[in-house]
Write a protein that holds these residues in place. Structure first.
Motif, PDB file in Angstrom:
ATOM      1  N   ARG A  26       4.789  -8.591  -6.867  1.00 22.25           N
ATOM      2  CA  ARG A  26       4.021  -8.184  -5.682  1.00 22.25           C
ATOM      3  C   ARG A  26       3.126  -6.977  -5.958  1.00 22.25           C
ATOM      4  O   ARG A  26       1.923  -7.011  -5.700  1.00 22.25           O
ATOM      5  N   ASN A  27       3.705  -5.899  -6.482  1.00 23.56           N
ATOM      6  CA  ASN A  27       2.915  -4.686  -6.689  1.00 23.56           C
ATOM      7  C   ASN A  27       1.834  -4.878  -7.738  1.00 23.56           C
ATOM      8  O   ASN A  27       0.755  -4.285  -7.635  1.00 23.56           O
ATOM      9  N   VAL A  28       2.101  -5.699  -8.738  1.00 20.39           N
ATOM     10  CA  VAL A  28       1.073  -5.952  -9.765  1.00 20.39           C
ATOM     11  C   VAL A  28      -0.123  -6.673  -9.142  1.00 20.39           C
ATOM     12  O   VAL A  28      -1.282  -6.305  -9.381  1.00 20.39           O
ATOM     13  N   GLY A  29       0.155  -7.698  -8.321  1.00 18.03           N
ATOM     14  CA  GLY A  29      -0.932  -8.405  -7.662  1.00 18.03           C
ATOM     15  C   GLY A  29      -1.730  -7.498  -6.749  1.00 18.03           C
ATOM     16  O   GLY A  29      -2.973  -7.542  -6.729  1.00 18.03           O
ATOM     17  N   ILE A  30      -1.050  -6.648  -5.986  1.00 19.58           N
ATOM     18  CA  ILE A  30      -1.732  -5.731  -5.076  1.00 19.58           C
ATOM     19  C   ILE A  30      -2.632  -4.770  -5.853  1.00 19.58           C
ATOM     20  O   ILE A  30      -3.778  -4.514  -5.469  1.00 19.58           O
ATOM     21  N   LEU A  31      -2.123  -4.234  -6.961  1.00 23.88           N
ATOM     22  CA  LEU A  31      -2.906  -3.280  -7.746  1.00 23.88           C
ATOM     23  C   LEU A  31      -4.110  -3.953  -8.416  1.00 23.88           C
ATOM     24  O   LEU A  31      -5.200  -3.375  -8.482  1.00 23.88           O
ATOM     25  N   LEU A  32      -3.916  -5.175  -8.913  1.00 25.00           N
ATOM     26  CA  LEU A  32      -5.039  -5.881  -9.540  1.00 25.00           C
ATOM     27  C   LEU A  32      -6.146  -6.159  -8.524  1.00 25.00           C
ATOM     28  O   LEU A  32      -7.331  -5.909  -8.795  1.00 25.00           O
ATOM     29  N   VAL A  33      -5.768  -6.678  -7.359  1.00 29.81           N
ATOM     30  CA  VAL A  33      -6.774  -6.958  -6.331  1.00 29.81           C
ATOM     31  C   VAL A  33      -7.404  -5.661  -5.841  1.00 29.81           C
ATOM     32  O   VAL A  33      -8.618  -5.612  -5.579  1.00 29.81           O
ATOM     33  N   GLY A  34      -6.614  -4.602  -5.721  1.00 27.99           N
ATOM     34  CA  GLY A  34      -7.165  -3.320  -5.299  1.00 27.99           C
ATOM     35  C   GLY A  34      -8.197  -2.791  -6.280  1.00 27.99           C
ATOM     36  O   GLY A  34      -9.250  -2.292  -5.873  1.00 27.99           O
ATOM     37  N   ALA A  35      -7.909  -2.894  -7.591  1.00 29.64           N
ATOM     38  CA  ALA A  35      -8.880  -2.450  -8.600  1.00 29.64           C
ATOM     39  C   ALA A  35     -10.161  -3.277  -8.520  1.00 29.64           C
ATOM     40  O   ALA A  35     -11.270  -2.734  -8.590  1.00 29.64           O
ATOM     41  N   CYS A  36     -10.019  -4.592  -8.362  1.00 30.07           N
ATOM     42  CA  CYS A  36     -11.201  -5.455  -8.251  1.00 30.07           C
ATOM     43  C   CYS A  36     -11.987  -5.153  -6.972  1.00 30.07           C
ATOM     44  O   CYS A  36     -13.219  -5.210  -6.967  1.00 30.07           O
ATOM     45  N   THR A  37     -11.278  -4.844  -5.898  1.00 29.96           N
ATOM     46  CA  THR A  37     -11.948  -4.509  -4.641  1.00 29.96           C
ATOM     47  C   THR A  37     -12.750  -3.229  -4.776  1.00 29.96           C
ATOM     48  O   THR A  37     -13.888  -3.124  -4.296  1.00 29.96           O
ATOM     49  N   MET A  38     -12.177  -2.232  -5.430  1.00 35.31           N
ATOM     50  CA  MET A  38     -12.911  -0.984  -5.650  1.00 35.31           C
ATOM     51  C   MET A  38     -14.160  -1.223  -6.497  1.00 35.31           C
ATOM     52  O   MET A  38     -15.239  -0.681  -6.214  1.00 35.31           O
ATOM     53  N   LEU A  39     -14.035  -2.056  -7.517  1.00 31.10           N
ATOM     54  CA  LEU A  39     -15.193  -2.368  -8.349  1.00 31.10           C
ATOM     55  C   LEU A  39     -16.224  -3.177  -7.569  1.00 31.10           C
ATOM     56  O   LEU A  39     -17.428  -3.036  -7.799  1.00 31.10           O
ATOM     57  N   MET A  40     -15.781  -4.025  -6.645  1.00 29.33           N
ATOM     58  CA  MET A  40     -16.746  -4.756  -5.818  1.00 29.33           C
ATOM     59  C   MET A  40     -17.524  -3.804  -4.928  1.00 29.33           C
ATOM     60  O   MET A  40     -18.738  -3.958  -4.740  1.00 29.33           O
ATOM     61  N   LEU A  41     -16.822  -2.827  -4.342  1.00 29.01           N
ATOM     62  CA  LEU A  41     -17.528  -1.823  -3.537  1.00 29.01           C
ATOM     63  C   LEU A  41     -18.570  -1.101  -4.371  1.00 29.01           C
ATOM     64  O   LEU A  41     -19.706  -0.856  -3.918  1.00 29.01           O
ATOM     65  N   LEU A  42     -18.223  -0.796  -5.620  1.00 25.11           N
ATOM     66  CA  LEU A  42     -19.171  -0.170  -6.537  1.00 25.11           C
ATOM     67  C   LEU A  42     -20.341  -1.106  -6.826  1.00 25.11           C
ATOM     68  O   LEU A  42     -21.506  -0.682  -6.866  1.00 25.11           O
ATOM     69  N   ALA A  43     -20.050  -2.397  -7.004  1.00 31.10           N
ATOM     70  CA  ALA A  43     -21.115  -3.369  -7.281  1.00 31.10           C
ATOM     71  C   ALA A  43     -22.061  -3.512  -6.095  1.00 31.10           C
ATOM     72  O   ALA A  43     -23.284  -3.658  -6.272  1.00 31.10           O
ATOM     73  N   ILE A  44     -21.530  -3.464  -4.863  1.00 32.73           N
ATOM     74  CA  ILE A  44     -22.388  -3.578  -3.686  1.00 32.73           C
ATOM     75  C   ILE A  44     -23.322  -2.374  -3.594  1.00 32.73           C
ATOM     76  O   ILE A  44     -24.533  -2.511  -3.362  1.00 32.73           O
ATOM     77  N   VAL A  45     -22.763  -1.174  -3.777  1.00 29.37           N
ATOM     78  CA  VAL A  45     -23.574   0.042  -3.670  1.00 29.37           C
ATOM     79  C   VAL A  45     -24.639   0.073  -4.766  1.00 29.37           C
ATOM     80  O   VAL A  45     -25.819   0.342  -4.503  1.00 29.37           O
ATOM     81  N   THR A  46     -24.255  -0.228  -6.007  1.00 32.42           N
ATOM     82  CA  THR A  46     -25.234  -0.221  -7.094  1.00 32.42           C
ATOM     83  C   THR A  46     -26.256  -1.338  -6.925  1.00 32.42           C
ATOM     84  O   THR A  46     -27.411  -1.203  -7.328  1.00 32.42           O
ATOM     85  N   GLY A  47     -25.851  -2.445  -6.305  1.00 35.79           N
ATOM     86  CA  GLY A  47     -26.802  -3.519  -6.057  1.00 35.79           C
ATOM     87  C   GLY A  47     -27.878  -3.112  -5.072  1.00 35.79           C
ATOM     88  O   GLY A  47     -29.056  -3.447  -5.239  1.00 35.79           O
ATOM     89  N   VAL A  48     -27.493  -2.397  -4.018  1.00 33.62           N
ATOM     90  CA  VAL A  48     -28.478  -1.904  -3.049  1.00 33.62           C
ATOM     91  C   VAL A  48     -29.425  -0.915  -3.714  1.00 33.62           C
ATOM     92  O   VAL A  48     -30.636  -0.925  -3.456  1.00 33.62           O
ATOM     93  N   ILE A  49     -28.880  -0.046  -4.587  1.00 28.08           N
ATOM     94  CA  ILE A  49     -29.731   0.926  -5.286  1.00 28.08           C
ATOM     95  C   ILE A  49     -30.683   0.216  -6.245  1.00 28.08           C
ATOM     96  O   ILE A  49     -31.868   0.559  -6.344  1.00 28.08           O
ATOM     97  N   THR A  50     -30.171  -0.794  -6.942  1.00 31.74           N
ATOM     98  CA  THR A  50     -30.970  -1.480  -7.955  1.00 31.74           C
ATOM     99  C   THR A  50     -32.147  -2.221  -7.339  1.00 31.74           C
ATOM    100  O   THR A  50     -33.281  -2.147  -7.835  1.00 31.74           O
ATOM    101  N   HIS A  51     -31.880  -2.960  -6.263  1.00 28.08           N
ATOM    102  CA  HIS A  51     -32.942  -3.767  -5.642  1.00 28.08           C
ATOM    103  C   HIS A  51     -33.645  -2.925  -4.587  1.00 28.08           C
ATOM    104  O   HIS A  51     -33.284  -2.953  -3.413  1.00 28.08           O
ATOM    105  N   ALA A  52     -34.650  -2.177  -5.031  1.00 25.08           N
ATOM    106  CA  ALA A  52     -35.348  -1.272  -4.116  1.00 25.08           C
ATOM    107  C   ALA A  52     -36.027  -2.035  -2.986  1.00 25.08           C
ATOM    108  O   ALA A  52     -36.175  -1.514  -1.882  1.00 25.08           O
ATOM    109  N   LYS A  53     -36.453  -3.269  -3.250  1.00 20.16           N
ATOM    110  CA  LYS A  53     -37.136  -4.068  -2.227  1.00 20.16           C
ATOM    111  C   LYS A  53     -36.226  -5.189  -1.731  1.00 20.16           C
ATOM    112  O   LYS A  53     -36.674  -6.287  -1.443  1.00 20.16           O
ATOM    113  N   ILE A  54     -34.934  -4.882  -1.623  1.00 22.80           N
ATOM    114  CA  ILE A  54     -33.965  -5.934  -1.327  1.00 22.80           C
ATOM    115  C   ILE A  54     -34.217  -6.570   0.042  1.00 22.80           C
ATOM    116  O   ILE A  54     -34.108  -7.781   0.197  1.00 22.80           O
TER     117      ILE A  54
END
Length: 557
Positions: free
Chosen positions: A153-181
């Protein structure tokens, strides 16, 4: 940062998205299914009766029958609850008359044993005992989106949590990257290869961008204990059990001693009438009876959630069970708790009515499309670079690119096939098989693994089209399978007006149409490209032939 801030953000966006993209696609697919987990549960238990309305049963009579049954099965319990049939504000399922109870805890325990029964609203007897087939249902799909599967259980929660944090990072960097999004949102150029995939990625990303930000950020609020255990250990470290001390304070648990309950002398219906005079008719959904040491017995009249966002803290009205007078209810939860509850409610959509729930479902599908187009865009860009640099010759980079493309096919097209296999297994596995619910899940992951092997052995374009057609067929034939194996098919559910069950079959047909469209579109596009390439080669060969003929003529002269 030598290439500039935006270029660095683009690099980070690309590689963060690729590293966790396949896990996030799994999380989005299973999480999107979770918005209709109750409906999936019902479909996967066809032995349960169709939904029935009980509008013709008097409320006073139901309350009396419920109290009679509670006195019989749970005399002297520490808590009694009565849930009334309530349809207007609970469109997902037509719940009948239900009772539940919690016995007094044994020495050294914080909670007592609990029980629950569904009653016949006309007689007060337990509803006919129906043993539905063993199945994980929609709840298991929902749990997969934050626990994965086959992990502790805890391993699955931590893996998904790490991926979720990286997704949040990907969304923010995606908005920055596409200036004319937002400007690019209105631009889609079909048939342009890499440009088309980028346009599609931009469009689906912007369409539900607020949802993606909300769903990602709120997903990180679910498990603060697992994600940030050091904070609790630091503050509550002197306690014998720091986590329990934290929860006691956070949820404001008291040490009040419960006493055995007895049937109230006053009419519960009068208390409901008093509450509905303030809330409106039909707003009461349940009653909770408790008795604490040093206090009079009390009855909490619970209001239906309706569209209330803070779904975990419903509004209640408290009465003295002896005098019938209204008494003060518990103070509202503190700000930190209410904030957490609202974020969790937004993530799960528990407050949503049927139309908002469909909007959640559509936004979840857009999330799948956002991740899928991003993964495909990465391979399209790298394939062109590889062909220009190495001329398509075998290399280590080519092997890595091939692996990513196979993973894309197996995940984007193959995971839906695996989910369909989960539903097929529910209907085809023998009812008596041991660990039947687990074998439904095994069928899902075995199918997913088979698709990966199949895609790795086939030409890529053929694999894409064939797996997409397989997904279309798997979903399209599910209503037919349901017709052949149960009496809960579309003809029956539509005629009975049970749209929770009918909606499942109709959704399967809708998903089949979606995958059929994707397969046909790719098939036509690649056939057109093959035809154009053939014409180009023919023209080149014709031109070479004419040039050689001219050379021969000159030599002859």
């Amino acid at each position: 940062m030598k290439d500039g801030f935006r270029q660095s953000m683009a690099w980070l966006h690309t590689w963060v998205g690729l590293v966790v993209g396949w896990v996030l696609f799994f999380v989005f697919v299973t999480g999107t299914a979770g918005y209709f987990d109750d409906e999936i549960d019902r479909w996967m238990r066809p032995e349960l009766p169709l939904a029935e309305r009980l509008d013709d049963v008097e409320r006073d009579a139901m309350l009396a029958l419920a109290l009679d049954r509670l006195e019989q099965v749970a005399p002297g319990a520490g808590r009694w609850s009565i849930e009334l049939p309530h349809y207007a504000l609970q469109p997902r399922g037509m719940q009948g008359l239900t009772i539940s109870w919690e016995e007094l805890p044994e020495r050294g325990q914080r909670q007592g044993r609990r029980g629950r029964e569904a009653l016949d609203a006309y007689t007060g007897e337990p509803a006919e005992a129906i043993e539905p087939r063993a199945t994980g249902g929609g709840q298991l799909l929902y749990r997969m989106h934050y626990l994965l599967h086959y992990f502790p259980r805890n391993v699955g929660i931590l893996l998904v949590g790490a991926c979720t944090m990286l997704m949040l990072l990907a969304i923010v960097t995606g908005v920055i990257t596409h200036a004319k999004i937002f400007k690019d949102f209105f631009t889609f150029r079909s048939g342009k290869g890499q440009r088309s995939w980028l346009d599609a990625h931009n469009v689906v990303s912007v369409m539900a961008l607020p949802f993606f930000l909300m769903i990602t950020y709120s997903g990180l609020v679910f498990f603060p204990i697992q994600y940030m255990p050091a904070a609790i250990t630091t503050v509550y470290g002197d306690s014998p059990q720091p986590t329990r001390a934290f929860f006691d304070e956070f949820f404001e648990r008291s040490d009040e001693v419960r006493l055995p309950l007895a049937r109230p002398e006053l009419s519960l219906a009068r208390m409901i009438d008093h509450a509905e005079a303030e809330w409106g008719a039909g707003q009461v959904t349940a009653l909770d009876l408790r008795h604490f040491e040093g206090q009079a017995p009390q009855v909490d009249v619970r209001r239906a959630h309706g569209t209330q966002i803070d779904f975990r803290d419903p509004e209640t009205m408290r009465f003295d069970a002896t005098s019938g007078e209204r008494i003060a209810s518990d103070a509202p939860m503190h700000g930190a708790g209410k904030t957490r509850n609202v974020l969790i409610a937004l993530h799960e959509g528990l407050f949503a009515d049927i139309w908002l729930r469909w909007l959640y479902f559509a936004a979840g599908l857009l999330g799948c499309a956002m991740i899928g187009t991003g993964l495909v865009l990465w391979t399209v860009k790298r394939r062109k670079r590889h062909q220009k640099r190495d001329g398509g010759a075998p290399s280590f980079d080519a092997a890595g690119l091939r692996l990513v493309e196979v993973l894309n096919i197996a995940t984007i097209a193959g995971l839906p096939v695996a989910v369909a296999a989960y539903f097929w297994a529910n209907r085809l596995l023998p009812l008596e098989i041991a660990d039947r619910a687990q074998w439904e899940v095994h069928s899902m992951f075995l199918t997913w693994g088979w698709v990966f092997l199949y895609a790795s052995l086939r030409p890529l374009r053929r694999a894409w089209i064939e797996v997409l057609w397989l997904a279309a067929a798997a979903f399209a034939l599910l209503p037919l399978l349901n017709l052949l194996t149960t009496d809960r098919h579309l003809g029956v559910t539509v005629a009975h007006g049970d749209w929770a069950l009918a909606g499942f079959d109709l959704t399967m047909l809708g998903l089949a149409a979606l995958f059929c469209y994707m397969a046909r579109t790719l098939q036509r596009k690649w056939r057109s490209e093959a035809g154009s390439a053939g014409e180009t080669e023919a023209r080149a060969a014709s031109a070479d032939g004419e040039t050689w003929s001219n050379v021969e003529a000159e030599v002859a002269q």
